[in-house]
Design a protein around this motif. Sequence first.
Motif, PDB file in Angstrom:
ATOM      1  N   MET A   1       0.842  -1.175   0.000  1.00 15.72           N
ATOM      2  CA  MET A   1       0.000   0.000   0.000  1.00 15.72           C
ATOM      3  C   MET A   1       0.888   1.240   0.000  1.00 15.72           C
ATOM      4  SD  MET A   1      -2.818   1.362   2.785  1.00 15.72           S
ATOM      5  CE  MET A   1      -3.629  -0.198   2.846  1.00 15.72           C
ATOM      6  N   ILE A   3       0.762   5.390   0.604  1.00 12.07           N
ATOM      7  CA  ILE A   3      -0.030   6.471   1.189  1.00 12.07           C
ATOM      8  C   ILE A   3       0.453   7.790   0.602  1.00 12.07           C
ATOM      9  CG2 ILE A   3      -0.697   7.651   3.311  1.00 12.07           C
ATOM     10  CD1 ILE A   3      -0.271   4.981   4.779  1.00 12.07           C
ATOM     11  N   TYR A  24      -4.996   6.030   0.382  1.00 10.09           N
ATOM     12  CA  TYR A  24      -4.448   4.712   0.707  1.00 10.09           C
ATOM     13  C   TYR A  24      -4.598   3.893  -0.580  1.00 10.09           C
ATOM     14  CZ  TYR A  24      -4.606   6.240   5.539  1.00 10.09           C
ATOM     15  OH  TYR A  24      -4.403   6.935   6.709  1.00 10.09           O
ATOM     16  N   LEU A  26      -3.821   0.901  -2.951  1.00  8.57           N
ATOM     17  CA  LEU A  26      -3.410  -0.499  -2.858  1.00  8.57           C
ATOM     18  C   LEU A  26      -2.379  -0.839  -3.928  1.00  8.57           C
ATOM     19  CD1 LEU A  26      -6.905  -2.088  -2.252  1.00  8.57           C
ATOM     20  CD2 LEU A  26      -5.110  -1.701  -0.574  1.00  8.57           C
ATOM     21  N   GLU A  56      -9.077   7.068   9.437  1.00 10.59           N
ATOM     22  CA  GLU A  56      -8.043   6.098   9.099  1.00 10.59           C
ATOM     23  C   GLU A  56      -8.524   4.668   9.346  1.00 10.59           C
ATOM     24  OE1 GLU A  56      -3.321   5.958   9.398  1.00 10.59           O
ATOM     25  OE2 GLU A  56      -4.315   6.043  11.355  1.00 10.59           O
ATOM     26  N   ARG A  57      -9.244   4.463  10.429  1.00 15.70           N
ATOM     27  CA  ARG A  57      -9.782   3.129  10.722  1.00 15.70           C
ATOM     28  C   ARG A  57     -10.735   2.691   9.611  1.00 15.70           C
ATOM     29  NH1 ARG A  57     -14.305   1.251  12.576  1.00 15.70           N
ATOM     30  NH2 ARG A  57     -15.163   3.271  13.124  1.00 15.70           N
ATOM     31  N   ALA A  59     -10.791   3.875   6.516  1.00 16.00           N
ATOM     32  CA  ALA A  59     -10.004   3.716   5.286  1.00 16.00           C
ATOM     33  C   ALA A  59      -9.338   2.346   5.230  1.00 16.00           C
ATOM     34  CB  ALA A  59      -8.952   4.819   5.178  1.00 16.00           C
ATOM     35  N   LEU A  60      -8.772   1.916   6.331  1.00 14.55           N
ATOM     36  CA  LEU A  60      -8.097   0.613   6.347  1.00 14.55           C
ATOM     37  C   LEU A  60      -9.102  -0.528   6.180  1.00 14.55           C
ATOM     38  CD1 LEU A  60      -5.405   1.290   9.086  1.00 14.55           C
ATOM     39  CD2 LEU A  60      -5.084   1.152   6.604  1.00 14.55           C
ATOM     40  N   SER A  61     -10.312  -0.357   6.694  1.00  8.96           N
ATOM     41  CA  SER A  61     -11.352  -1.372   6.494  1.00  8.96           C
ATOM     42  C   SER A  61     -11.726  -1.478   5.020  1.00  8.96           C
ATOM     43  CB  SER A  61     -12.603  -1.041   7.311  1.00  8.96           C
ATOM     44  OG  SER A  61     -12.349  -1.166   8.676  1.00  8.96           O
ATOM     45  N   SER A  63      -9.830  -0.589   2.524  1.00 10.17           N
ATOM     46  CA  SER A  63      -8.655  -1.115   1.829  1.00 10.17           C
ATOM     47  C   SER A  63      -8.609  -2.636   1.913  1.00 10.17           C
ATOM     48  CB  SER A  63      -7.373  -0.526   2.421  1.00 10.17           C
ATOM     49  OG  SER A  63      -7.289   0.846   2.132  1.00 10.17           O
ATOM     50  N   SER A  64      -8.942  -3.169   3.074  1.00  6.76           N
ATOM     51  CA  SER A  64      -8.916  -4.628   3.227  1.00  6.76           C
ATOM     52  C   SER A  64     -10.001  -5.304   2.384  1.00  6.76           C
ATOM     53  CB  SER A  64      -9.053  -5.030   4.697  1.00  6.76           C
ATOM     54  OG  SER A  64     -10.336  -4.737   5.177  1.00  6.76           O
TER      55      SER A  64
END
Length: 111
Positions: A1, A3, A24, A26, A56-57, A59-61, A63-64
């Motif tokens: 990833m 940023i 973010y 990938l 951010e939390r 965004a990461l969800s 992204s996953s």
Amino acid sequence: MKIIKVNLLEKETEYNFMPTLTGYILDGDPNEKELRPAVVIMPGGAYRGVTYREGERVALSYSSAGFHAFILDYCVTPHTEPLPILNAAKAIELIRANADEWSVDPDKIAV
């Protein structure tokens, strides 16, 4: 990833604030140009504040789940309408303008 962080305006607002877009992005196979959907996250509430940590939390969800995610740090109080919405429109315009570089499907951007 990867940023990235991009300023949305050429100069700060009258309240010395610079809205930004943090992406973010990938990783993908450099030999295959796979376009992914993207989501723009506008954390906060009632245009009074931005909760970047929550953004951010989220965004990461996303992204996953295979999305490129972008957090918009947008104008809030004391700024007034329509500036927050114009920040969102500028963010989407910026993502579409860089769709090839960031491997974003320009027709699949959610807010």
